[in-house]
Scaffold this motif. Structure first.
Motif, PDB file in Angstrom:
ATOM      1  N   ASN A 241       0.965  -1.027   0.263  1.00 31.77           N
ATOM      2  CA  ASN A 241       0.377  -0.207   0.209  1.00 31.77           C
ATOM      3  C   ASN A 241       0.956   1.206   0.152  1.00 31.77           C
ATOM      4  OD1 ASN A 241      -2.951  -0.680   0.894  1.00 31.77           O
ATOM      5  ND2 ASN A 241      -2.169  -2.370   1.793  1.00 31.77           N
ATOM      6  N   GLN A 242      -0.085   2.132  -0.284  1.00 30.10           N
ATOM      7  CA  GLN A 242       1.282   3.846  -0.808  1.00 30.10           C
ATOM      8  C   GLN A 242       0.701   4.346   0.794  1.00 30.10           C
ATOM      9  OE1 GLN A 242       2.733   4.164  -3.593  1.00 30.10           O
ATOM     10  NE2 GLN A 242       3.989   5.933  -2.643  1.00 30.10           N
ATOM     11  N   PHE A 243       1.316   4.610   1.453  1.00 27.69           N
ATOM     12  CA  PHE A 243       1.569   5.269   2.850  1.00 27.69           C
ATOM     13  C   PHE A 243       1.476   7.243   2.424  1.00 27.69           C
ATOM     14  CE2 PHE A 243       1.989   2.079   6.303  1.00 27.69           C
ATOM     15  CZ  PHE A 243       0.947   0.765   5.699  1.00 27.69           C
ATOM     16  N   GLN A 244       0.593   7.949   3.098  1.00 25.30           N
ATOM     17  CA  GLN A 244       1.221   9.877   3.236  1.00 25.30           C
ATOM     18  C   GLN A 244       1.804  10.376   3.620  1.00 25.30           C
ATOM     19  OE1 GLN A 244      -0.910  10.782   1.149  1.00 25.30           O
ATOM     20  NE2 GLN A 244      -1.613   8.369   0.448  1.00 25.30           N
ATOM     21  N   ASP A 245       2.495   9.179   4.356  1.00 23.70           N
ATOM     22  CA  ASP A 245       3.545   9.949   5.312  1.00 23.70           C
ATOM     23  C   ASP A 245       4.733   9.170   5.769  1.00 23.70           C
ATOM     24  OD1 ASP A 245       4.153  12.199   7.957  1.00 23.70           O
ATOM     25  OD2 ASP A 245       3.273  12.070   8.963  1.00 23.70           O
ATOM     26  N   ASN A 246       5.510   9.220   6.923  1.00 20.70           N
ATOM     27  CA  ASN A 246       7.068   8.654   6.719  1.00 20.70           C
ATOM     28  C   ASN A 246       7.338   7.542   7.638  1.00 20.70           C
ATOM     29  OD1 ASN A 246       7.521  11.496   7.850  1.00 20.70           O
ATOM     30  ND2 ASN A 246       9.170   9.975   8.390  1.00 20.70           N
ATOM     31  N   LEU A 247       6.574   7.931   8.801  1.00 16.92           N
ATOM     32  CA  LEU A 247       6.234   7.406  10.432  1.00 16.92           C
ATOM     33  C   LEU A 247       4.804   6.994  10.629  1.00 16.92           C
ATOM     34  CD1 LEU A 247       8.689   6.878  12.245  1.00 16.92           C
ATOM     35  CD2 LEU A 247       7.768   9.114  13.641  1.00 16.92           C
ATOM     36  N   TYR A 248       5.455   5.601  11.242  1.00 17.76           N
ATOM     37  CA  TYR A 248       4.320   4.821  11.002  1.00 17.76           C
ATOM     38  C   TYR A 248       4.045   3.830  12.456  1.00 17.76           C
ATOM     39  CZ  TYR A 248       1.642   6.227   7.703  1.00 17.76           C
ATOM     40  OH  TYR A 248       1.048   6.834   6.253  1.00 17.76           O
ATOM     41  N   ASN A 249       3.332   3.668  13.594  1.00 22.86           N
ATOM     42  CA  ASN A 249       3.338   3.614  14.531  1.00 22.86           C
ATOM     43  C   ASN A 249       3.026   1.989  14.759  1.00 22.86           C
ATOM     44  OD1 ASN A 249       5.145   4.971  17.211  1.00 22.86           O
ATOM     45  ND2 ASN A 249       3.264   5.851  17.720  1.00 22.86           N
ATOM     46  N   VAL A 250       3.980   1.104  15.335  1.00 22.91           N
ATOM     47  CA  VAL A 250       3.316  -0.427  15.124  1.00 22.91           C
ATOM     48  C   VAL A 250       2.993  -1.741  16.394  1.00 22.91           C
ATOM     49  CG1 VAL A 250       3.135  -2.392  13.648  1.00 22.91           C
ATOM     50  CG2 VAL A 250       4.034  -0.656  13.059  1.00 22.91           C
ATOM     51  N   GLY A 251       1.923  -1.309  16.902  1.00 27.46           N
ATOM     52  CA  GLY A 251       1.836  -2.332  17.930  1.00 27.46           C
ATOM     53  C   GLY A 251       0.674  -2.420  18.251  1.00 27.46           C
ATOM     54  N   THR A 252      -0.507  -2.730  19.382  1.00 28.36           N
ATOM     55  CA  THR A 252      -1.787  -3.562  19.585  1.00 28.36           C
ATOM     56  C   THR A 252      -2.129  -2.362  20.304  1.00 28.36           C
ATOM     57  OG1 THR A 252      -0.417  -4.044  22.192  1.00 28.36           O
ATOM     58  CG2 THR A 252      -0.342  -5.322  20.433  1.00 28.36           C
ATOM     59  N   MET A 295      -1.889   4.201  11.869  1.00 33.08           N
ATOM     60  CA  MET A 295      -1.746   2.679  11.388  1.00 33.08           C
ATOM     61  C   MET A 295      -2.725   1.824  11.143  1.00 33.08           C
ATOM     62  SD  MET A 295       0.954   1.008   9.669  1.00 33.08           S
ATOM     63  CE  MET A 295       1.460  -1.036   9.269  1.00 33.08           C
ATOM     64  N   THR A 296      -4.086   2.138  11.735  1.00 32.26           N
ATOM     65  CA  THR A 296      -5.201   1.828  11.945  1.00 32.26           C
ATOM     66  C   THR A 296      -5.801   2.570  10.941  1.00 32.26           C
ATOM     67  OG1 THR A 296      -4.982   1.816  14.680  1.00 32.26           O
ATOM     68  CG2 THR A 296      -7.303   1.498  13.311  1.00 32.26           C
ATOM     69  N   ASP A 297      -5.930   3.923  10.967  1.00 32.86           N
ATOM     70  CA  ASP A 297      -6.550   4.386   9.583  1.00 32.86           C
ATOM     71  C   ASP A 297      -5.835   4.294   8.616  1.00 32.86           C
ATOM     72  OD1 ASP A 297      -7.667   6.472  12.045  1.00 32.86           O
ATOM     73  OD2 ASP A 297      -6.171   8.008  11.523  1.00 32.86           O
ATOM     74  N   ALA A 298      -4.130   3.651   8.802  1.00 33.42           N
ATOM     75  CA  ALA A 298      -4.108   3.512   6.922  1.00 33.42           C
ATOM     76  C   ALA A 298      -4.557   2.339   6.907  1.00 33.42           C
ATOM     77  CB  ALA A 298      -2.446   3.045   6.957  1.00 33.42           C
ATOM     78  N   GLY A 299      -5.353   1.527   7.857  1.00 30.56           N
ATOM     79  CA  GLY A 299      -5.814  -0.152   7.315  1.00 30.56           C
ATOM     80  C   GLY A 299      -5.615  -1.415   8.286  1.00 30.56           C
ATOM     81  N   TRP A 300      -4.658  -1.506   9.492  1.00 31.01           N
ATOM     82  CA  TRP A 300      -4.071  -2.596   9.469  1.00 31.01           C
ATOM     83  C   TRP A 300      -4.604  -2.127  10.932  1.00 31.01           C
ATOM     84  CZ3 TRP A 300      -0.945  -3.805  13.177  1.00 31.01           C
ATOM     85  CH2 TRP A 300       0.150  -4.915  13.153  1.00 31.01           C
ATOM     86  N   LYS A 301      -4.060  -3.393  11.533  1.00 25.52           N
ATOM     87  CA  LYS A 301      -4.893  -3.609  12.689  1.00 25.52           C
ATOM     88  C   LYS A 301      -4.025  -5.033  13.623  1.00 25.52           C
ATOM     89  CE  LYS A 301      -8.945  -1.012  14.521  1.00 25.52           C
ATOM     90  NZ  LYS A 301     -10.248  -1.379  15.112  1.00 25.52           N
ATOM     91  N   ALA A 302      -3.376  -4.616  14.947  1.00 28.50           N
ATOM     92  CA  ALA A 302      -2.771  -6.403  15.221  1.00 28.50           C
ATOM     93  C   ALA A 302      -3.663  -7.425  15.798  1.00 28.50           C
ATOM     94  CB  ALA A 302      -2.069  -5.915  16.380  1.00 28.50           C
TER      95      ALA A 302
END
Length: 329
Positions: A241-252, A295-302
């Motif tokens: 996917n094409q993300f709009q920003d450069n930095l994203y947190n990934v967690g629960t 990350m949730t807004d980008a469409g992904w969740k743990a």
């Protein structure tokens, strides 16, 4: 959109994170994956990295390579944690830029954020305060990687993004008590206390409580944990996917106290002895909870809950006790 035949180089493909990404990509039909062990390619060596890129010409680079460890390792080897991580990522990022790699995914850590930043940690809190002293060397290196990818994105318009996972655990973790992080260290401590007890006592005496386990700190700090296969899923999602920003947190987006973590692992391992807290040892950052709304807004969740993840990690540990990774400094 990335084609399933695109050549994808996974730096650090034999580690916990890199191997999980490799397995996930294979499961999703990617057929042109490239990896090199550290003995085959020293990522600290610029000339070797350039020669590798010239030979393989990857379309995508995923940087899961790093020198990692817990509080003890960070304290004892600050220069290596700073310099080697910068060498590894600088060589990969700059060579990717110079060879026109269009997609680069840089993996960091939640320790890049200030020690006393507001909770939960938002991406915008980067560089707004002092770091946690016990892992600042690793954090500073990772911050330079984030900013390098951001600069390339800004100046050259390339799709270089940084994913900052929270505390990771899972299959192929490091269970060496001198260099491991808190969750795998607890799994090994509780397991060995249980096994030592059973080997020492007769069948009747074995019904008594298992040997005690001593853990660092007060047990009050709060931590968030992400199963490594969830991170792999997030990386592949970012790849596709094409993300709009450069930095994203990934967690629960969920945390618990270290004491609660210890009790959950103790229950999973079926250890019945006492837990002793050594308050003379450092706690580290009081709390590190990630804001994962971007990350949730980008469409992904743990997807994997902590109880299930610990169970699966312990099962892997039991099956691989003779061969599990031990970091050597």
């Amino acid at each position: 959109m990335i084609n399933n035949n695109a050549k994808i180089y996974i730096a650090g493909h034999r580690g916990m994170v890199g191997s999980a990404i490799w397995r996930d990509l294979e499961a999703k039909g990617y057929t042109n994956l490239v990896g090199r062990t550290s003995s085959q390619l020293d990522l600290r060596n610029r000339e070797a990295v350039e020669a590798f890129f010239a030979q393989e010409k990857p379309d995508v680079v995923i940087d899961a390579a790093a020198r990692v460890g817990g509080i003890l390792a960070n304290n004892d080897y600050p220069y290596q944690f700073l310099m080697e991580n910068m060498q590894i990522q600088n060589n990969l990022i700059d060579t990717s830029l110079s060879t026109d790699v269009q997609k680069f995914i840089f993996l960091g850590s939640s320790c890049i954020y200030p020690k006393l930043a507001p909770q939960p940690l938002k991406e915008e809190y980067l560089l707004t305060g002092p770091l946690e002293p016990t892992n600042e060397w690793y954090a500073i290196a990772k911050i330079t990687g984030v900013k390098a990818c951001e600069a390339i994105r800004k100046q050259f318009g390339k799709d270089y993004i940084s994913l900052m996972p929270t505390n990771l655990y899972g299959p192929y973790d490091n269970f060496d008590l001198n260099t491991s992080h808190v969750l795998p260290a607890m799994i090994r401590k509780f397991h060995e206390a249980k096994q030592s007890h059973l080997s020492m006592l007769s069948e009747v005496e074995a019904e008594k409580e298992h040997l005690p386990v001593t853990l660092w700190g007060s047990g009050t700090p709060m931590r968030e944990f992400l199963f490594v296969e969830d991170l792999a899923d997030a990386v592949v999602y970012a790849l596709e996917n094409q993300f709009q920003d450069n930095l994203y947190n990934v967690g629960t987006g969920v945390d618990l106290t270290i004491k609660e973590l210890a009790e959950l692992i103790q229950q999973t391992v079926s250890h019945t002895g006492e837990i002793i807290w050594d308050a003379g040892k450092p706690d580290g950052t009081p709390r590190k909870l990630m804001d994962v709304s971007k990350m949730t807004d980008a469409g992904w969740k743990a997807k994997v809950g902590l109880e299930e993840g610990i169970k699966r990690t312990y099962e892997w540990f039991l099956e691989n006790q003779e061969t599990f990774k031990q970091v050597k400094i």
